[in-house]
Design a protein around this motif. Sequence first.
Motif, mmCIF file in Angstrom:
data_model
loop_
_atom_site.group_PDB
_atom_site.id
_atom_site.type_symbol
_atom_site.label_atom_id
_atom_site.label_comp_id
_atom_site.label_asym_id
_atom_site.label_seq_id
_atom_site.Cartn_x
_atom_site.Cartn_y
_atom_site.Cartn_z
ATOM 1 N N GLU A 74 0.847 -1.186 0.000
ATOM 2 C CA GLU A 74 0.000 0.000 0.000
ATOM 3 C C GLU A 74 0.885 1.239 0.000
ATOM 4 O OE1 GLU A 74 -2.766 -0.301 3.218
ATOM 5 O OE2 GLU A 74 -3.817 -2.011 2.335
ATOM 6 N N VAL A 75 0.456 2.253 -0.742
ATOM 7 C CA VAL A 75 1.214 3.492 -0.884
ATOM 8 C C VAL A 75 0.339 4.636 -0.396
ATOM 9 C CG1 VAL A 75 2.530 4.967 -2.452
ATOM 10 C CG2 VAL A 75 2.330 2.508 -2.925
ATOM 11 N N VAL A 76 0.835 5.403 0.568
ATOM 12 C CA VAL A 76 0.049 6.482 1.156
ATOM 13 C C VAL A 76 0.880 7.758 1.167
ATOM 14 C CG1 VAL A 76 0.813 5.991 3.525
ATOM 15 C CG2 VAL A 76 -1.409 7.113 3.130
ATOM 16 N N GLY A 77 0.213 8.892 1.078
ATOM 17 C CA GLY A 77 0.927 10.163 1.120
ATOM 18 C C GLY A 77 -0.007 11.340 1.038
ATOM 19 N N GLU A 78 0.560 12.528 1.240
ATOM 20 C CA GLU A 78 -0.220 13.760 1.206
ATOM 21 C C GLU A 78 -0.379 14.257 -0.224
ATOM 22 O OE1 GLU A 78 2.000 16.393 3.667
ATOM 23 O OE2 GLU A 78 1.420 15.409 5.538
ATOM 24 N N HIS A 79 -1.500 14.927 -0.472
ATOM 25 C CA HIS A 79 -1.751 15.448 -1.812
ATOM 26 C C HIS A 79 -0.698 16.475 -2.216
ATOM 27 C CE1 HIS A 79 -6.292 14.288 -1.526
ATOM 28 N NE2 HIS A 79 -5.498 13.244 -1.687
ATOM 29 N N ASN A 80 -0.247 17.307 -1.262
ATOM 30 C CA ASN A 80 0.781 18.289 -1.612
ATOM 31 C C ASN A 80 2.181 17.702 -1.556
ATOM 32 O OD1 ASN A 80 1.144 18.068 1.126
ATOM 33 N ND2 ASN A 80 0.863 20.234 1.587
ATOM 34 N N GLY A 81 2.257 16.389 -1.366
ATOM 35 C CA GLY A 81 3.550 15.715 -1.362
ATOM 36 C C GLY A 81 3.760 14.811 -2.559
ATOM 37 N N GLY A 82 2.858 14.875 -3.547
ATOM 38 C CA GLY A 82 3.060 14.135 -4.786
ATOM 39 C C GLY A 82 2.337 12.812 -4.897
ATOM 40 N N ILE A 83 1.508 12.464 -3.906
ATOM 41 C CA ILE A 83 0.848 11.151 -3.938
ATOM 42 C C ILE A 83 -0.102 11.018 -5.126
ATOM 43 C CG2 ILE A 83 -1.068 11.857 -2.461
ATOM 44 C CD1 ILE A 83 0.699 8.426 -2.440
ATOM 45 N N LYS A 84 -0.621 12.134 -5.629
ATOM 46 C CA LYS A 84 -1.561 12.060 -6.754
ATOM 47 C C LYS A 84 -0.892 11.542 -8.025
ATOM 48 C CE LYS A 84 -4.806 15.663 -5.272
ATOM 49 N NZ LYS A 84 -5.453 16.952 -5.625
ATOM 50 N N ARG A 85 0.418 11.565 -8.066
ATOM 51 C CA ARG A 85 1.142 11.087 -9.247
ATOM 52 C C ARG A 85 1.367 9.581 -9.209
ATOM 53 N NH1 ARG A 85 6.320 14.961 -9.544
ATOM 54 N NH2 ARG A 85 6.580 13.961 -11.579
ATOM 55 N N VAL A 86 1.090 8.962 -8.073
ATOM 56 C CA VAL A 86 1.398 7.544 -7.901
ATOM 57 C C VAL A 86 0.692 6.636 -8.906
ATOM 58 C CG1 VAL A 86 1.085 5.593 -6.314
ATOM 59 C CG2 VAL A 86 2.204 7.688 -5.530
ATOM 60 N N PRO A 87 -0.603 6.843 -9.217
ATOM 61 C CA PRO A 87 -1.223 5.952 -10.218
ATOM 62 C C PRO A 87 -0.459 5.916 -11.536
ATOM 63 C CG PRO A 87 -2.918 7.174 -9.060
ATOM 64 C CD PRO A 87 -1.609 7.755 -8.618
ATOM 65 N N LYS A 88 0.011 7.063 -12.010
ATOM 66 C CA LYS A 88 0.771 7.091 -13.263
ATOM 67 C C LYS A 88 2.126 6.412 -13.098
ATOM 68 C CE LYS A 88 -1.370 11.145 -15.368
ATOM 69 N NZ LYS A 88 -1.148 12.507 -15.946
ATOM 70 N N VAL A 89 2.729 6.566 -11.901
ATOM 71 C CA VAL A 89 4.002 5.902 -11.641
ATOM 72 C C VAL A 89 3.823 4.387 -11.679
ATOM 73 C CG1 VAL A 89 5.783 5.481 -9.906
ATOM 74 C CG2 VAL A 89 4.955 7.813 -10.299
ATOM 75 N N LEU A 90 2.797 3.906 -11.003
ATOM 76 C CA LEU A 90 2.535 2.463 -10.984
ATOM 77 C C LEU A 90 2.243 1.940 -12.388
ATOM 78 C CD1 LEU A 90 0.326 2.262 -7.764
ATOM 79 C CD2 LEU A 90 2.715 1.548 -8.008
ATOM 80 N N GLU A 91 1.486 2.705 -13.140
ATOM 81 C CA GLU A 91 1.176 2.299 -14.514
ATOM 82 C C GLU A 91 2.445 2.214 -15.349
ATOM 83 O OE1 GLU A 91 -1.576 3.746 -18.341
ATOM 84 O OE2 GLU A 91 -1.332 5.040 -16.582
ATOM 85 N N ALA A 92 3.347 3.205 -15.201
ATOM 86 C CA ALA A 92 4.595 3.210 -15.968
ATOM 87 C C ALA A 92 5.480 2.026 -15.609
ATOM 88 C CB ALA A 92 5.343 4.523 -15.738
ATOM 89 N N LEU A 93 5.408 1.592 -14.350
ATOM 90 C CA LEU A 93 6.197 0.436 -13.923
ATOM 91 C C LEU A 93 5.509 -0.892 -14.243
ATOM 92 C CD1 LEU A 93 7.402 1.694 -10.406
ATOM 93 C CD2 LEU A 93 8.790 1.456 -12.472
ATOM 94 N N GLY A 94 4.279 -0.843 -14.704
ATOM 95 C CA GLY A 94 3.536 -2.063 -15.003
ATOM 96 C C GLY A 94 2.941 -2.708 -13.776
#
Length: 309
Positions: A74-94
């Motif tokens: 599980e990946v957790v974080g604050e919105h002003n800390g970049g967590i909103k970018r995580v879905p795209k990061v996970l997608e890029a990593l497959g």
Amino acid sequence: MDDWLAAQLQGVVSADHSILHAYRQRGITAVSPMEDDKMTTPTGWVLFWPKTHQLGIWWLTWLCEQLPPGTPLEVVGEHNGGIKRVPKVLEALGLPCDKLDNARRCSLFATQTQALPTASAAAWQTFNLRDMQLHSHPGVFGHGKLDEGTALLLDTLERQLQANKLPGTLPRCLDIGCGDGIISTWLAERSQEVTAVDINAFALEACRRTLAANQLTARVLASDVYSALGDEQFDLIISNPPFHQERDIHYGAAGQLIREAPTHLARGGQLILVANAFLPYADHLEATFGSFEVLADNRRFKVYRAGVR
């Protein structure tokens, strides 16, 4: 440390040695990703997304290397800390992505580990600056470049040497917050004895690699400011101290660096540090040493010097 969180944990992996120390004091297994010994693999992991985006990608890659495929993460974080970018990061990593929750300006995502084509070691960068080869890793201050404050500090130290205001061959030197090792390497080329300390495991490994690449030696220690140094004294303490804790301005480490410097300076020793011009370090230096001087000021950064007699 959050008591509820500590009560749920089977173990902690962190590159911050102050965090490792705090959990170990509670009897909780805590290891650095730079250490060889790894803790027993729990059934599930939580990654607190760091403010440095590339470091977050490194953690995901490293976890996929360390854990069996299919391990829940599980990946957790604050919105002003970049967590909103995580879905795209996970997608890029497959990697799969499932949003579990969104509250208090934070988001929580679920994924699973799997083998990745890119190794975590690929995150290391090597570059050349000022006749030195530097090694750097995401999460290390000034990653991949020479920051303006450190450049001003090195230029100022060189001028002080040329003006004979520092010994030609520097004696015992301490670099606090060594980062990728550029200051430690500069000192090691000119000093009889150098100690480099940092609280960040990535910085310590980067400093060791930088020193080795330049065929130089220094003692490199994990230390929260002076915590690992006992009553040792030095002739010269150099620092570009941190003033951020996550996204907040925080003077704790820098204040301690200045406040306790006289205890760790030999007779005639000097503290030289660089800081953003807006930071109130002059007040700390005045309160601790009684007087100080500004060696350089380019309006954005200042280099200060104070000493003991």
